[in-house]
Design an enzyme around this catalytic site. Structure first.
Site, short mmCIF file in Angstrom:
data_model
loop_
_atom_site.label_atom_id
_atom_site.label_comp_id
_atom_site.label_asym_id
_atom_site.label_seq_id
_atom_site.Cartn_x
_atom_site.Cartn_y
_atom_site.Cartn_z
N GLU A 162 0.78 -1.27 -0.09
CA GLU A 162 0.17 0.00 0.10
C GLU A 162 0.88 1.31 0.06
O GLU A 162 0.64 2.19 0.86
CB GLU A 162 -0.97 0.04 1.18
CG GLU A 162 -1.80 -1.14 1.10
CD GLU A 162 -2.84 -1.16 2.36
OE1 GLU A 162 -2.75 -0.45 3.19
OE2 GLU A 162 -3.67 -2.10 2.35
N GLU A 267 -6.04 -10.95 -1.55
CA GLU A 267 -6.75 -11.06 -0.25
C GLU A 267 -8.13 -10.76 -0.65
O GLU A 267 -8.97 -10.11 -0.46
CB GLU A 267 -6.33 -9.47 0.54
CG GLU A 267 -4.97 -9.56 0.86
CD GLU A 267 -4.65 -8.30 1.76
OE1 GLU A 267 -5.48 -7.46 2.19
OE2 GLU A 267 -3.55 -7.89 1.76
C1 XIL Z 1 -6.69 -6.81 8.08
C2 XIL Z 1 -7.03 -8.04 8.92
O1 XIL Z 1 -7.69 -8.74 8.15
C3 XIL Z 1 -7.57 -7.57 10.23
O2 XIL Z 1 -7.69 -8.70 11.26
C4 XIL Z 1 -6.70 -6.37 11.18
O3 XIL Z 1 -7.48 -6.08 12.00
C5 XIL Z 1 -6.47 -5.25 10.06
O4 XIL Z 1 -5.97 -5.82 8.67
N1 XIL Z 1 -5.18 -4.68 3.63
C6 XIL Z 1 -4.13 -5.81 4.09
C7 XIL Z 1 -4.32 -6.46 5.27
O5 XIL Z 1 -2.82 -5.67 3.40
O6 XIL Z 1 -3.23 -6.65 5.95
C8 XIL Z 1 -5.65 -6.23 6.13
O7 XIL Z 1 -6.04 -7.02 6.72
C9 XIL Z 1 -6.79 -5.88 5.14
C10 XIL Z 1 -6.34 -4.79 4.34
#
Ligand code: XIL
Length: 377
Positions: A162, A267
């Site tokens: 990011e 994701e």
């Molecule tokens: C999220 C997790 O799923 C949650 O449990 C945590 O509270 C916050 O982060 N982008 C990413 C991930 O790269 O690491 C994030 O994961 C979601 C958005």
């Protein structure tokens, strides 16, 4: 060796063919114990899941068989982020990450590392650094220690997560403020030196928007021109029922792949709830207020929405399959609806249904449709 590989591939397909023949739609829940999505999609790409701490340590006993059966790539949902793995300068927590590797090795799955450099869930001591030399030294120690520990065992890393804003500009994170854009090349150089065998990815959300896409492409080109090794681009894919469009997804896959890198879907989840007006993307710093209007399925998911979700997953997987030669891995962000972060983002306390397994670990219609893209049944 080749003979052996052909034979074992043949065996997997025999098992998969048997599974297809013996499983009709209403019997998806009764798949043979050891055959799952990972086997159906083995010729195309890895099928991964983000695992939370209870899953990594095996406490979620009711999910361990499902995890072993369905996925051949594991990502720690939180436990390899800096605030957990490197909370203060001289303190590293490797217990849970080590367990992730043990589980993966036991199940014959690969591990994807998430994430070395990220402005969120960042340990405080790094966030407070102001001096460039200190920042360079800290990033060096951080990456050497973590990537070095798992060198040779890990399949791939999200080296930077990011770093680009929606308008395509570079995010003014603490890394950028202290080191300028050089931190990007430095991070990839350090990761390559610490582990020359892992594939190194840049990972981000909202990767289908045109302005952001152009910014990511500019940034990756620069990292390449600077001579650093970057093997892939990860599209987080926190998507919705209607957006982004398939065209936007396809254009993005093709444009990123044109940089000569692999594409990973890192994701994946599909939000079925109304989006609060002030929120877009997956910036975990954003929040909106809970109300009945934006939490409509507290008592259960209407069949029409369950079906819309299944169609959406089917369309997406058809597209992924079409571009199988460009895609290395498709990872779901969570195992079942109950443990998805989308119940708490961007609004805390909602009931969301973004994944392929329901709260009782039963495959949903969406699971069957994703399978159907491969099996034709
Ligand atoms: C999220 C997790 O799923 C949650 O449990 C945590 O509270 C916050 O982060 N982008 C990413 C991930 O790269 O690491 C994030 O994961 C979601 C958005």
């Amino acid at each position: 060796m080749n003979w052996f590989r052909t034979q074992s591939h043949g065996l997997i397909w025999l098992i998969v063919a048997f599974a297809i023949i013996s499983c009709s739609e209403d019997k998806v829940g009764e798949l043979p114990a050891d055959v799952g999505l990972k086997d159906y999609y083995a010729p195309e790409f890895l099928i991964g899941a983000a695992l939370n701490r209870r899953q990594i340590t095996g406490e979620s006993t009711e999910q361990m068989d499902l995890i072993a059966r369905e996925y051949n790539s594991y990502t720690a949902e939180n436990d390899m982020k800096s605030m957990h793995i490197h909370p203060s300068r001289d303190e590293y927590n490797f217990d849970v990450p080590d367990k992730l590797f043990e589980l993966a090795e036991k199940n014959g799955a690969k591990v994807h590392g998430h994430t070395l450099i990220w402005h969120s869930q960042l340990s405080r001591f790094i966030r407070e650094i102001e001096d460039p030399d200190e920042m360079r030294q800290t990033l060096t120690d951080h990456i050497n220690t973590i990537a070095g520990r798992y060198a040779g065992r890990i399949d791939s890393w999200d080296v930077v997560n990011e770093a680009v804003e929606g308008d395509g500009s570079l995010r003014e994170s603490v890394f950028y403020k202290v080191l300028g854009e050089d931190y990007l090349t430095l991070a990839f150089d350090l990761a390559a030196a610490a582990d020359p065998t892992a594939d190194l990815y840049y990972n981000d959300y909202s990767m289908t928007g045109e302005a952001k896409r152009n910014g990511v492409i500019r940034m990756v080109k620069k990292i390449q021109e600077n001579g650093a090794k970057i093997d892939g681009i990860g599209m987080q894919a926190h998507w919705h029922l209607e957006t982004p469009t398939l065209e936007e997804i396809e254009t993005s896959i093709l444009e990123y792949a044109a940089l000569g890198v692999k594409i990973a879907i890192t994701e994946l989840d599909i939000d079925v709830l109304p989006n609060p007006r002030n929120v877009s993307g997956a910036d975990i710093g954003q929040r909106a207020e809970l109300s009945d209007e934006i939490n409509p399925y507290k008592e259960g998911l209407p069949e029409s929405v369950n079906e819309a979700l299944a169609r959406r997953y089917e369309d997406i997987f058809r597209l992924f399959k079409k571009h199988e030669d460009l895609i290395s891995r498709v990872t779901f962000w969570g195992v079942n609806d109950g443990n998805s972060w989308k119940n708490n983002f961007p609004v805390r306390g909602r009931t969301n249904y973004p994944l392929l397994f329901d709260r009782n670990n039963k495959p949903k219609k969406a699971y069957h449709q994703v399978l159907q893209v491969k099996s034709g049944v």
